[in-house]
Design a protein around this motif. Sequence first.
Motif, PDB file in Angstrom:
ATOM      1  N   LYS A  81       0.835  -1.201   0.000  1.00 51.22           N
ATOM      2  CA  LYS A  81       0.000   0.000   0.000  1.00 51.22           C
ATOM      3  C   LYS A  81       0.869   1.251   0.000  1.00 51.22           C
ATOM      4  CE  LYS A  81      -3.812   2.222   2.464  1.00 51.22           C
ATOM      5  NZ  LYS A  81      -4.741   2.140   3.627  1.00 51.22           N
ATOM      6  N   GLN A  82       1.988   1.206   0.742  1.00 51.05           N
ATOM      7  CA  GLN A  82       2.907   2.346   0.779  1.00 51.05           C
ATOM      8  C   GLN A  82       3.485   2.616  -0.604  1.00 51.05           C
ATOM      9  OE1 GLN A  82       6.686   1.513   2.427  1.00 51.05           O
ATOM     10  NE2 GLN A  82       7.262   3.654   2.748  1.00 51.05           N
ATOM     11  N   ARG A 102       2.268   1.802  -3.574  1.00 52.63           N
ATOM     12  CA  ARG A 102       1.232   2.311  -4.476  1.00 52.63           C
ATOM     13  C   ARG A 102       0.878   3.759  -4.152  1.00 52.63           C
ATOM     14  NH1 ARG A 102      -2.551  -3.160  -4.433  1.00 52.63           N
ATOM     15  NH2 ARG A 102      -1.366  -4.279  -6.026  1.00 52.63           N
ATOM     16  N   SER A 103       0.792   4.062  -2.854  1.00 52.98           N
ATOM     17  CA  SER A 103       0.453   5.429  -2.461  1.00 52.98           C
ATOM     18  C   SER A 103       1.578   6.400  -2.825  1.00 52.98           C
ATOM     19  CB  SER A 103       0.182   5.484  -0.957  1.00 52.98           C
ATOM     20  OG  SER A 103      -0.174   6.785  -0.558  1.00 52.98           O
ATOM     21  N   ALA A 137       0.279   7.346   4.206  1.00 52.62           N
ATOM     22  CA  ALA A 137       0.569   5.921   4.010  1.00 52.62           C
ATOM     23  C   ALA A 137       2.063   5.646   3.965  1.00 52.62           C
ATOM     24  CB  ALA A 137      -0.086   5.427   2.722  1.00 52.62           C
TER      25      ALA A 137
END
Length: 262
Positions: A82-83, A85-86, A132
């Motif tokens: 998630k990090q 992608r963010s 994130a």
Amino acid sequence: MKKKLLLIIGLIGVIVLLSGCTQIDQDITSESEGIWNSFFVYPLSWLLVKVAEFFNAEFGYGLAIVIVTLLIRFVLLPLNIKQIRSSKAMQQIQPELQKLREKYSSKDQQTQTKLQQETMALFQKTGANPIAGCLPIIVQMPILLAFYHAIMRTAELRNHDFLWFVLGEPDPIYLLPILTAGFTFLQQKIMMAGMSTQQASNPMMPQMTMMLYIMPIMIGVFALFLPSALALYWVVGNIFMVLQTLLVRNPMMNNEAGGTQK
């Protein structure tokens, strides 16, 4: 980026402070009281010892740290993905963010409120989340502190030799701190690789470049004074992060390239 750097420095400072203020002179046992001891330090100490006993080898306790580190990284994998992608989404929207700043350049409260509203709307639309990027670091700090206590308060761990160092003492030849700094740099360098020319010229680039060099130096300096087991945890974790970044980022770039060609 400056806020992220200050957050990291602050959290590591808390680790150093707590390490000096808490009961590191008392071995951890199942009888140790308190939430910190019962739910963080003792379970980690128990797991490390059990994994080491399973291998029952000369390098058992060092291997236990490597294996438990990999287990922790696998648990944190969804958060780290998630990090990535963010962070990529944040890079992509920098031109739009800059346009908003220019559009609402006035410093009066009404204009700044409008800027915040449209910025938040842009974040929601693109899925970007500036917080994130800090979450994996925030999550890792208690784990790092728990590792410190598990090592220093478990006699089998702190007194055990692994390769050329004692797990509970700093690396005598400074190789682990160098590796820690090197792999931290490599991981961040890979995160920044593959940017388009437009992304590379965004206003965040100077701060990102600063973090690229300051973070490895800072982590490496801390590794000079902390137990070698912590540096080993960081090295193994960063190698995992390098591979993870390559495996996650490359498919994302390929998907984007395919979408662009269509």
